[in-house]
Design an enzyme around this catalytic site. Structure first.
Site, PDB file in Angstrom:
ATOM      1  N   CYS A   1     -19.410   2.687   7.659  1.00  0.00           N
ATOM      2  CA  CYS A   1     -18.685   2.004   8.733  1.00  0.00           C
ATOM      3  C   CYS A   1     -17.447   2.849   9.000  1.00  0.00           C
ATOM      4  O   CYS A   1     -16.574   2.959   8.128  1.00  0.00           O
ATOM      5  CB  CYS A   1     -18.312   0.586   8.305  1.00  0.00           C
ATOM      6  SG  CYS A   1     -17.298  -0.314   9.498  1.00  0.00           S
TER       7      CYS A   1
ATOM      8  N   CYS B   1       0.845  -1.196   0.000  1.00  0.00           N
ATOM      9  CA  CYS B   1       0.000   0.000   0.000  1.00  0.00           C
ATOM     10  C   CYS B   1       0.879   1.244   0.000  1.00  0.00           C
ATOM     11  O   CYS B   1       1.865   1.319   0.753  1.00  0.00           O
ATOM     12  CB  CYS B   1      -0.910  -0.010   1.226  1.00  0.00           C
ATOM     13  SG  CYS B   1      -2.005   1.442   1.311  1.00  0.00           S
TER      14      CYS B   1
ATOM     15  N   CYS C   1     -19.611  -5.530   2.795  1.00  0.00           N
ATOM     16  CA  CYS C   1     -18.875  -4.349   3.245  1.00  0.00           C
ATOM     17  C   CYS C   1     -17.512  -4.370   2.565  1.00  0.00           C
ATOM     18  O   CYS C   1     -16.940  -5.446   2.355  1.00  0.00           O
ATOM     19  CB  CYS C   1     -18.714  -4.362   4.760  1.00  0.00           C
ATOM     20  SG  CYS C   1     -17.766  -2.941   5.415  1.00  0.00           S
TER      21      CYS C   1
ATOM     22  N   ARG D   1     -18.425  -1.885  17.216  1.00  0.00           N
ATOM     23  CA  ARG D   1     -17.767  -3.159  16.948  1.00  0.00           C
ATOM     24  C   ARG D   1     -16.408  -3.273  17.640  1.00  0.00           C
ATOM     25  O   ARG D   1     -15.584  -2.364  17.570  1.00  0.00           O
ATOM     26  CB  ARG D   1     -17.559  -3.346  15.440  1.00  0.00           C
ATOM     27  CG  ARG D   1     -16.801  -4.624  15.071  1.00  0.00           C
ATOM     28  CD  ARG D   1     -16.601  -4.746  13.585  1.00  0.00           C
ATOM     29  NE  ARG D   1     -17.876  -4.834  12.908  1.00  0.00           N
ATOM     30  CZ  ARG D   1     -18.115  -4.351  11.700  1.00  0.00           C
ATOM     31  NH1 ARG D   1     -17.174  -3.708  11.052  1.00  0.00           N
ATOM     32  NH2 ARG D   1     -19.297  -4.498  11.142  1.00  0.00           N
TER      33      ARG D   1
ATOM     34  N   CYS E   1       0.551   4.874   6.867  1.00  0.00           N
ATOM     35  CA  CYS E   1      -0.081   4.714   8.174  1.00  0.00           C
ATOM     36  C   CYS E   1       0.883   3.965   9.106  1.00  0.00           C
ATOM     37  O   CYS E   1       1.275   2.828   8.813  1.00  0.00           O
ATOM     38  CB  CYS E   1      -1.389   3.946   8.052  1.00  0.00           C
ATOM     39  SG  CYS E   1      -2.517   4.630   6.809  1.00  0.00           S
TER      40      CYS E   1
ATOM     41  N   CYS F   1     -16.985  -8.774   4.923  1.00  0.00           N
ATOM     42  CA  CYS F   1     -16.242  -7.546   4.648  1.00  0.00           C
ATOM     43  C   CYS F   1     -14.978  -7.871   3.861  1.00  0.00           C
ATOM     44  O   CYS F   1     -14.279  -8.843   4.172  1.00  0.00           O
ATOM     45  CB  CYS F   1     -15.866  -6.857   5.955  1.00  0.00           C
ATOM     46  SG  CYS F   1     -17.285  -6.517   7.030  1.00  0.00           S
TER      47      CYS F   1
ATOM     48  N   CYS G   1       0.290   0.186  10.249  1.00  0.00           N
ATOM     49  CA  CYS G   1      -0.171  -0.817   9.293  1.00  0.00           C
ATOM     50  C   CYS G   1       0.966  -1.647   8.696  1.00  0.00           C
ATOM     51  O   CYS G   1       1.879  -1.098   8.055  1.00  0.00           O
ATOM     52  CB  CYS G   1      -0.952  -0.138   8.167  1.00  0.00           C
ATOM     53  SG  CYS G   1      -1.700  -1.344   7.041  1.00  0.00           S
TER      54      CYS G   1
END
Length: 358
Positions: free
Chosen positions: A199, A64, A139, A271, A68, A108, A71
């Site tokens: 979400c 990616c 999702c 959640r 972040c 998801c 991550c």
């Protein structure tokens, strides 16, 4: 009748104008008082013993371009994660069938992208259509979306789009520099305008302070419409990421955040997401009492370990919890699969106990 009318009136009392100091005051309440308030709100809006179950699959892993700091999928860090291309549609649908068989009501799908590319969108849309045909809610989390991409996903039948704010606006720059807070809010607006459900939540334990947790909750609660699903993640410290040595978050502070999220967003599913494998059964039980009513279910959560399904079933039995049924024609089939899976777990436990006898 009067009691019913009062309850219905209470259900409509949602706010989108929370001040930071109000949220800080809630976070600082005596713990028992805070949980009492949160449980009262929870009972007015949900079955207190029902938990919505989702399964999350990484459909494209690693490389990616975002930075972040939490991550392992970021291409900026060397975490040893093997990069994988976008999964084939049929492989994704097979995983969805497995999820349905063990009781998930929502499937998801996450891809490690800054945003979906034009060449990948047709495959993504086909995944949505296929999972929907299996009777599961859908999702996706694919990074930033343009308005056109959001509309195409909505037209394909995507129920929810996940795009977390992660933390407060003030602390955000300490965690991510390749995507702005405004970028995230713009994607959320595209999702909402397209007709999909939102979400959106954040991650706790990234070195933020209590004011940052209040700031995250303020941003979520003051969106034009509350997110239908609010994932509260506990940081999983991954070797090779800049946050691998950050200090652990006090579980009580985590529970406080869950409880305040329940109070601020009374009609949202809150959640327990990433980090559940770090939590004791007692911490999870307290989180459910504080208003959490959704979990990710299965052995993996994108690239991290998640409590195994058998353990979750045993915990549900100990606490007297049951999976929340999805509205629709497939409820009976989903419930039958859940009950069959739980029965298998009880049989497995008895066989194990018998084998352990001298």
């Amino acid at each position: 009748m009067a009691r019913l009318q009062t309850t219905q009136a209470q259900k409509t009392l949602t706010r989108h104008d929370w001040r930071r100091e109000e949220i800080q005051a809630l976070l600082e309440l005596p713990f028992n008082e805070l949980l009492f308030r949160a449980q009262g709100v929870h009972r007015r809006h949900f079955d207190p013993n029902a938990v919505q179950i989702s399964t999350l699959l990484s459909i494209k892993t690693g490389a990616c371009p975002e930075d972040c700091k939490y991550c392992p999928q970021s291409g900026h860090y060397n975490t040893g994660l093997e990069r994988e291309k976008l999964m084939q549609v049929e492989a994704v649908l097979e995983e969805a069938r497995k999820a349905r068989a063990v009781g998930a009501s929502r499937f998801c799908m996450g891809a490690a992208w800054k945003h979906p590319s034009a060449k990948d969108m047709p495959y993504v849309l086909e995944m949505v259509r296929g999972v929907r045909k299996l009777g599961l809610e859908t999702c996706m989390t694919l990074g930033m979306l343009t308005r056109d991409q959001a509309e195409r996903l909505s037209e394909a039948g995507l129920d929810y789009y996940n795009h977390n704010l992660d933390t407060s606006p003030e602390y955000y720059g300490e965690i991510i520099t390749t995507r702005t807070y405004a970028d995230r809010l713009e994607t959320l607006d595209h999702v909402r305008q397209s007709g999909m459900k939102v979400c959106c939540g954040g991650i706790l334990g990234m070195g933020e302070n209590a004011d940052d947790r209040a700031g995250l909750l303020q941003q979520l609660a003051n969106l034009p419409a509350h997110p239908e699903s609010v994932p509260i993640n506990m940081l999983i410290r991954i070797q090779g990421t800049p946050l691998e040595h950050v200090e652990d978050l006090d579980p009580i502070d985590f529970i406080r955040t869950v409880a305040v999220a329940r109070i601020l967003m009374p009609g949202s599913h809150v959640r327990l997401a990433a980090g559940r494998e770090l939590m004791s059964d007692e911490t999870q039980a307290m989180a459910f009492f504080a208003g959490a009513n959704s979990i990710f279910y299965g052995e993996r959560l994108l690239t991290a370990q998640n409590p195994q399904a058998n353990h979750d079933r045993r915990l549900f039995e100990r606490l007297g919890l049951h999976p929340e049924q999805r509205e629709g024609a497939d409820d009976a089939a989903c419930e039958a699969a859940i009950q069959e899976s739980m029965a298998r777990a009880r049989i497995d436990a008895m066989v194990t106990d018998a084998a352990a006898q001298p």
